[in-house]
Design a protein around this motif. Structure first.
Motif, PDB file in Angstrom:
ATOM      1  N   THR A  54       0.822  -1.217   0.000  1.00  0.00           N
ATOM      2  CA  THR A  54       0.000   0.000   0.000  1.00  0.00           C
ATOM      3  C   THR A  54       0.850   1.258   0.000  1.00  0.00           C
ATOM      4  O   THR A  54       0.316   2.356  -0.095  1.00  0.00           O
ATOM      5  N   SER A  55       2.165   1.101   0.105  1.00  0.00           N
ATOM      6  CA  SER A  55       3.065   2.264   0.196  1.00  0.00           C
ATOM      7  C   SER A  55       4.038   2.397  -0.964  1.00  0.00           C
ATOM      8  O   SER A  55       4.420   3.501  -1.327  1.00  0.00           O
ATOM      9  N   ILE A  56       4.467   1.281  -1.520  1.00  0.00           N
ATOM     10  CA  ILE A  56       5.472   1.297  -2.595  1.00  0.00           C
ATOM     11  C   ILE A  56       4.767   0.986  -3.905  1.00  0.00           C
ATOM     12  O   ILE A  56       4.159  -0.075  -4.055  1.00  0.00           O
ATOM     13  N   GLN A  57       4.838   1.918  -4.838  1.00  0.00           N
ATOM     14  CA  GLN A  57       4.173   1.756  -6.125  1.00  0.00           C
ATOM     15  C   GLN A  57       5.188   1.406  -7.218  1.00  0.00           C
ATOM     16  O   GLN A  57       6.364   1.721  -7.118  1.00  0.00           O
ATOM     17  N   GLY A  58       4.679   0.789  -8.265  1.00  0.00           N
ATOM     18  CA  GLY A  58       5.470   0.548  -9.466  1.00  0.00           C
ATOM     19  C   GLY A  58       6.647  -0.396  -9.264  1.00  0.00           C
ATOM     20  O   GLY A  58       7.675  -0.248  -9.919  1.00  0.00           O
ATOM     21  N   ILE A  59       6.502  -1.381  -8.394  1.00  0.00           N
ATOM     22  CA  ILE A  59       7.600  -2.327  -8.158  1.00  0.00           C
ATOM     23  C   ILE A  59       7.859  -3.124  -9.437  1.00  0.00           C
ATOM     24  O   ILE A  59       6.957  -3.745  -9.994  1.00  0.00           O
ATOM     25  N   ARG A  60       9.122  -3.082  -9.900  1.00  0.00           N
ATOM     26  CA  ARG A  60       9.550  -3.850 -11.070  1.00  0.00           C
ATOM     27  C   ARG A  60      10.937  -4.425 -10.778  1.00  0.00           C
ATOM     28  O   ARG A  60      11.895  -3.683 -10.565  1.00  0.00           O
ATOM     29  N   PHE A  61      11.017  -5.742 -10.786  1.00  0.00           N
ATOM     30  CA  PHE A  61      12.305  -6.402 -10.559  1.00  0.00           C
ATOM     31  C   PHE A  61      13.158  -6.302 -11.812  1.00  0.00           C
ATOM     32  O   PHE A  61      12.649  -6.388 -12.931  1.00  0.00           O
ATOM     33  N   HIS A  62      14.463  -6.136 -11.611  1.00  0.00           N
ATOM     34  CA  HIS A  62      15.370  -6.068 -12.752  1.00  0.00           C
ATOM     35  C   HIS A  62      16.485  -7.104 -12.675  1.00  0.00           C
ATOM     36  O   HIS A  62      17.154  -7.346 -13.680  1.00  0.00           O
ATOM     37  N   THR A  63      16.687  -7.752 -11.521  1.00  0.00           N
ATOM     38  CA  THR A  63      17.771  -8.726 -11.409  1.00  0.00           C
ATOM     39  C   THR A  63      17.385  -9.825 -10.424  1.00  0.00           C
ATOM     40  O   THR A  63      16.803  -9.547  -9.378  1.00  0.00           O
ATOM     41  N   ASP A  64      17.706 -11.064 -10.787  1.00  0.00           N
ATOM     42  CA  ASP A  64      17.528 -12.234  -9.925  1.00  0.00           C
ATOM     43  C   ASP A  64      18.737 -13.124 -10.190  1.00  0.00           C
ATOM     44  O   ASP A  64      18.849 -13.726 -11.257  1.00  0.00           O
ATOM     45  N   ILE A  65      19.679 -13.173  -9.239  1.00  0.00           N
ATOM     46  CA  ILE A  65      20.900 -13.956  -9.424  1.00  0.00           C
ATOM     47  C   ILE A  65      21.135 -14.847  -8.209  1.00  0.00           C
ATOM     48  O   ILE A  65      20.671 -14.548  -7.109  1.00  0.00           O
ATOM     49  N   GLY A  66      21.846 -15.946  -8.429  1.00  0.00           N
ATOM     50  CA  GLY A  66      22.187 -16.822  -7.317  1.00  0.00           C
ATOM     51  C   GLY A  66      22.124 -18.287  -7.710  1.00  0.00           C
ATOM     52  O   GLY A  66      22.217 -18.636  -8.883  1.00  0.00           O
ATOM     53  N   ASP A  67      21.931 -19.131  -6.693  1.00  0.00           N
ATOM     54  CA  ASP A  67      21.896 -20.574  -6.919  1.00  0.00           C
ATOM     55  C   ASP A  67      20.650 -21.168  -6.267  1.00  0.00           C
ATOM     56  O   ASP A  67      19.726 -20.447  -5.929  1.00  0.00           O
ATOM     57  N   ASP A  68      20.645 -22.500  -6.068  1.00  0.00           N
ATOM     58  CA  ASP A  68      19.459 -23.175  -5.531  1.00  0.00           C
ATOM     59  C   ASP A  68      19.210 -22.906  -4.051  1.00  0.00           C
ATOM     60  O   ASP A  68      18.127 -23.213  -3.558  1.00  0.00           O
ATOM     61  N   ARG A  69      20.167 -22.359  -3.326  1.00  0.00           N
ATOM     62  CA  ARG A  69      20.003 -22.125  -1.883  1.00  0.00           C
ATOM     63  C   ARG A  69      19.858 -20.657  -1.508  1.00  0.00           C
ATOM     64  O   ARG A  69      19.279 -20.343  -0.483  1.00  0.00           O
TER      65      ARG A  69
END
Length: 161
Positions: free
Chosen positions: A56-71
């Motif tokens: 209700t407070s943060i608008q327009g959330i758009r992810f740009h990066t997802d990095i890492g491994d299975d854990r």
């Protein structure tokens, strides 16, 4: 497995879908706040309160990066609180079934951190049955927002060449 979990988490967060966000988490998930190291939110119900306030407070959330491994993975997004741009990073730790067991979050820049504190803090305090704390947080963050905003404008002038 982990990218499926974080893909669902990202999609749910961008859509503001609290139930779908919570479905990616273990029952005893721990969220470490970007606002204070003095406390943490433990369990889906406490984490629900944080995400409801955030959505209700943060608008327009758009992810740009997802990095890492299975854990463990690092997720980054940009959004806005009022007129302030927010960038947040979440370190996500996953269990053997690919469920989120821990989220540790960081926010930048400083004016965004203070804006998020001013927006979420009172809502979270009210949700936990602390209306006086909500008022106090609201009052105390106003001068901090003004000081940080002024400092940010001065820093921008210093960095112009």
């Amino acid at each position: 497995m982990s990218t499926g979990t974080t893909e669902t988490f990202r999609r749910a967060t961008e859509a503001g879908d609290v139930e779908l966000v919570l479905s990616t988490m273990s029952e005893d998930v721990v969220l470490r706040s970007p606002l204070t190291d003095r406390g943490r939110f433990t369990g889906r119900e406490d984490v629900r309160v944080v995400f409801e306030a955030a959505f209700t407070s943060i608008q327009g959330i758009r992810f740009h990066t997802d990095i890492g491994d299975d854990r463990q993975r690092a997720l980054f997004y940009r959004g806005r609180v009022g007129g302030t741009t927010v960038e947040e990073c979440a370190l996500v730790r996953l269990d053997d079934e690919g469920r989120i067991v821990e989220l540790t979050m960081w926010l930048r820049p400083l004016p965004a951190l203070v804006a998020v504190m001013g927006a979420l803090g009172p809502k979270i305090a009210r949700s936990f049955g602390k209306p006086r704390m909500a008022v106090l947080l609201s009052v105390l963050t106003k001068p901090l927002q003004a000081m940080v905003g002024s400092g940010d404008k001065l820093a921008a002038r210093v960095l112009r060449r």
